[in-house]
Design a protein around this motif. Structure first.
Motif, PDB file in Angstrom:
ATOM      1  N   GLY A  48       5.917  -2.689  -4.975  1.00 22.19           N
ATOM      2  CA  GLY A  48       5.295  -3.597  -5.424  1.00 22.19           C
ATOM      3  C   GLY A  48       5.832  -4.960  -5.176  1.00 22.19           C
ATOM      4  N   TYR A  49       5.541  -6.706  -5.529  1.00 20.35           N
ATOM      5  CA  TYR A  49       6.345  -7.430  -5.161  1.00 20.35           C
ATOM      6  C   TYR A  49       6.768  -7.664  -6.552  1.00 20.35           C
ATOM      7  N   GLN A  50       8.439  -7.822  -7.311  1.00 16.77           N
ATOM      8  CA  GLN A  50       8.826  -8.289  -8.170  1.00 16.77           C
ATOM      9  C   GLN A  50       9.454  -9.576  -8.008  1.00 16.77           C
ATOM     10  N   PRO A  51       9.302 -10.543  -8.843  1.00 18.58           N
ATOM     11  CA  PRO A  51       9.899 -11.943  -8.458  1.00 18.58           C
ATOM     12  C   PRO A  51      11.380 -11.563  -7.716  1.00 18.58           C
ATOM     13  N   GLY A  52      12.099 -12.102  -7.512  1.00 18.83           N
ATOM     14  CA  GLY A  52      13.098 -12.469  -6.942  1.00 18.83           C
ATOM     15  C   GLY A  52      13.423 -11.303  -5.059  1.00 18.83           C
ATOM     16  N   TRP A 123      -5.929 -26.401  -3.344  1.00 18.78           N
ATOM     17  CA  TRP A 123      -5.148 -25.921  -4.726  1.00 18.78           C
ATOM     18  C   TRP A 123      -4.145 -24.239  -4.156  1.00 18.78           C
ATOM     19  N   ILE A 124      -3.227 -23.676  -4.599  1.00 19.95           N
ATOM     20  CA  ILE A 124      -2.488 -23.173  -4.080  1.00 19.95           C
ATOM     21  C   ILE A 124      -2.654 -22.013  -4.931  1.00 19.95           C
ATOM     22  N   LEU A 125      -2.158 -21.219  -4.162  1.00 17.37           N
ATOM     23  CA  LEU A 125      -2.087 -19.691  -4.916  1.00 17.37           C
ATOM     24  C   LEU A 125      -0.849 -18.555  -4.087  1.00 17.37           C
ATOM     25  N   HIS A 126      -0.639 -17.966  -5.476  1.00 18.12           N
ATOM     26  CA  HIS A 126       0.360 -17.122  -4.432  1.00 18.12           C
ATOM     27  C   HIS A 126       0.247 -15.272  -4.927  1.00 18.12           C
ATOM     28  N   LEU A 127      -0.652 -14.729  -4.313  1.00 20.20           N
ATOM     29  CA  LEU A 127      -0.857 -13.189  -4.525  1.00 20.20           C
ATOM     30  C   LEU A 127      -0.267 -12.454  -3.704  1.00 20.20           C
ATOM     31  N   SER A 128      -0.201 -11.466  -4.924  1.00 19.21           N
ATOM     32  CA  SER A 128       0.719 -10.027  -4.470  1.00 19.21           C
ATOM     33  C   SER A 128       0.052  -9.235  -4.020  1.00 19.21           C
ATOM     34  N   PRO A 138       3.842 -16.157  -9.329  1.00 15.34           N
ATOM     35  CA  PRO A 138       4.231 -17.731  -9.165  1.00 15.34           C
ATOM     36  C   PRO A 138       4.717 -18.223  -7.840  1.00 15.34           C
ATOM     37  N   GLU A 139       5.203 -19.101  -7.524  1.00 17.91           N
ATOM     38  CA  GLU A 139       5.684 -19.332  -6.177  1.00 17.91           C
ATOM     39  C   GLU A 139       6.936 -18.608  -5.886  1.00 17.91           C
ATOM     40  N   PRO A 140       7.498 -17.400  -5.048  1.00 19.50           N
ATOM     41  CA  PRO A 140       8.526 -16.751  -4.118  1.00 19.50           C
ATOM     42  C   PRO A 140       9.355 -18.380  -4.150  1.00 19.50           C
ATOM     43  N   ALA A 141      11.027 -17.716  -5.004  1.00 21.18           N
ATOM     44  CA  ALA A 141      11.694 -18.645  -4.413  1.00 21.18           C
ATOM     45  C   ALA A 141      12.605 -18.382  -3.218  1.00 21.18           C
ATOM     46  N   THR A 142      12.799 -17.143  -2.868  1.00 19.55           N
ATOM     47  CA  THR A 142      14.281 -16.561  -2.418  1.00 19.55           C
ATOM     48  C   THR A 142      12.775 -16.385  -0.752  1.00 19.55           C
ATOM     49  N   LEU A 143      12.966 -17.235  -0.329  1.00 21.85           N
ATOM     50  CA  LEU A 143      12.575 -16.625   1.106  1.00 21.85           C
ATOM     51  C   LEU A 143      13.783 -16.797   3.004  1.00 21.85           C
ATOM     52  N   THR A 144      13.508 -15.814   3.190  1.00 15.62           N
ATOM     53  CA  THR A 144      14.700 -15.353   4.104  1.00 15.62           C
ATOM     54  C   THR A 144      14.104 -15.716   5.669  1.00 15.62           C
ATOM     55  N   ALA A 145      14.273 -15.550   7.075  1.00 16.39           N
ATOM     56  CA  ALA A 145      14.110 -15.088   8.115  1.00 16.39           C
ATOM     57  C   ALA A 145      13.959 -13.559   8.276  1.00 16.39           C
ATOM     58  N   LEU A 146      12.742 -13.731   8.851  1.00 15.81           N
ATOM     59  CA  LEU A 146      11.928 -12.673   9.553  1.00 15.81           C
ATOM     60  C   LEU A 146      12.379 -12.870  10.348  1.00 15.81           C
ATOM     61  N   THR A 147      14.048 -10.954  10.969  1.00 19.85           N
ATOM     62  CA  THR A 147      14.506 -10.729  11.878  1.00 19.85           C
ATOM     63  C   THR A 147      14.096  -9.194  12.078  1.00 19.85           C
ATOM     64  N   GLY A 148      14.445  -8.511  13.520  1.00 21.83           N
ATOM     65  CA  GLY A 148      14.969  -7.471  13.940  1.00 21.83           C
ATOM     66  C   GLY A 148      13.758  -6.461  13.026  1.00 21.83           C
ATOM     67  N   SER A 149      14.904  -5.491  12.523  1.00 17.16           N
ATOM     68  CA  SER A 149      14.029  -4.039  12.526  1.00 17.16           C
ATOM     69  C   SER A 149      13.503  -4.542  11.290  1.00 17.16           C
ATOM     70  N   ARG A 150      13.351  -5.676  10.278  1.00 15.97           N
ATOM     71  CA  ARG A 150      12.723  -5.822   9.422  1.00 15.97           C
ATOM     72  C   ARG A 150      11.135  -6.032   9.568  1.00 15.97           C
ATOM     73  N   ALA A 151      11.477  -6.793  10.752  1.00 13.75           N
ATOM     74  CA  ALA A 151      10.316  -7.730  11.250  1.00 13.75           C
ATOM     75  C   ALA A 151       8.679  -6.120  11.755  1.00 13.75           C
ATOM     76  N   THR A 152       9.363  -4.507  12.508  1.00 16.50           N
ATOM     77  CA  THR A 152       8.571  -4.163  12.913  1.00 16.50           C
ATOM     78  C   THR A 152       8.460  -2.615  11.866  1.00 16.50           C
ATOM     79  N   SER A 153       9.537  -2.717  11.041  1.00 17.76           N
ATOM     80  CA  SER A 153       9.365  -1.198  10.165  1.00 17.76           C
ATOM     81  C   SER A 153       8.179  -1.056   9.358  1.00 17.76           C
ATOM     82  N   SER A 154       7.474  -0.330   9.711  1.00 16.06           N
ATOM     83  CA  SER A 154       6.636   0.645   8.734  1.00 16.06           C
ATOM     84  C   SER A 154       7.178   1.661   7.820  1.00 16.06           C
TER      85      SER A 154
END
Length: 155
Positions: A48-52, A123-128, A138-154
């Motif tokens: 599940g998503y946790q802030p941070g 109206w903007i809503l962020h939904l987990s 809340p609006e996520p504060a930690t955004l990164t680039a989608l890369t390699g193995s993380r992009a296709t990880s299942s």
């Protein structure tokens, strides 16, 4: 034999009701909902998503953000309904209303991801994404680039 009975006076009134719905939840605004999916790249993303938690926006093959578009209708008239439609696109079950499909090099949308939905009235809503639906976060504060193995990880 007949008996006279006196009736009390009555008042009649005509009550008119509108022929079209007037409440926002019954009459969707004209326009579109847009959805951007943020993939949870934390090691425990399926818990599940946790802030941070670090998130990465799903992108097109050229690197531009993938924005899914859904026209308002009797089916899509809330942020949650648009998020559900984005979840379906992100799991290869359908395309958005402009024919966009989910890129094959990005894992499917799953529990722990976050969907940013903008409604026709902006109206903007962020939904987990939760196991049984969606929870506003809340609006996520930690955004990164989608890369390699993380992009296709299942996992």
């Amino acid at each position: 034999m007949t008996t006279a009975v006196t009736r009390r006076p009555t008042v009649s009134a005509r009550v008119t009701t509108p022929t079209t719905p007037t409440t926002p939840d019954l009459a969707p605004a004209r326009g579109v909902f847009t959805a951007t999916v943020y993939m949870n790249t934390h090691d425990d993303n399926f818990g599940g998503y946790q802030p941070g938690h670090p998130l990465a926006a799903a992108t097109r093959p050229d690197g531009s953000p993938l924005r899914l578009v859904f026209h308002t209708s009797t089916r899509i008239r809330t942020h949650e309904a648009a998020a559900s439609a984005a979840f379906d696109v992100g799991n290869h079950a359908r395309a958005d209303d402009h024919g966009q499909t989910w890129p094959s090099d990005i894992r499917p949308v799953s529990v722990g991801d976050v969907i940013k939905v903008t409604s026709p009235d902006h109206w903007i809503l962020h939904l987990s994404v939760d196991p049984t639906g969606f929870t506003p976060v809340p609006e996520p504060a930690t955004l990164t680039a989608l890369t390699g193995s993380r992009a296709t990880s299942s996992r």
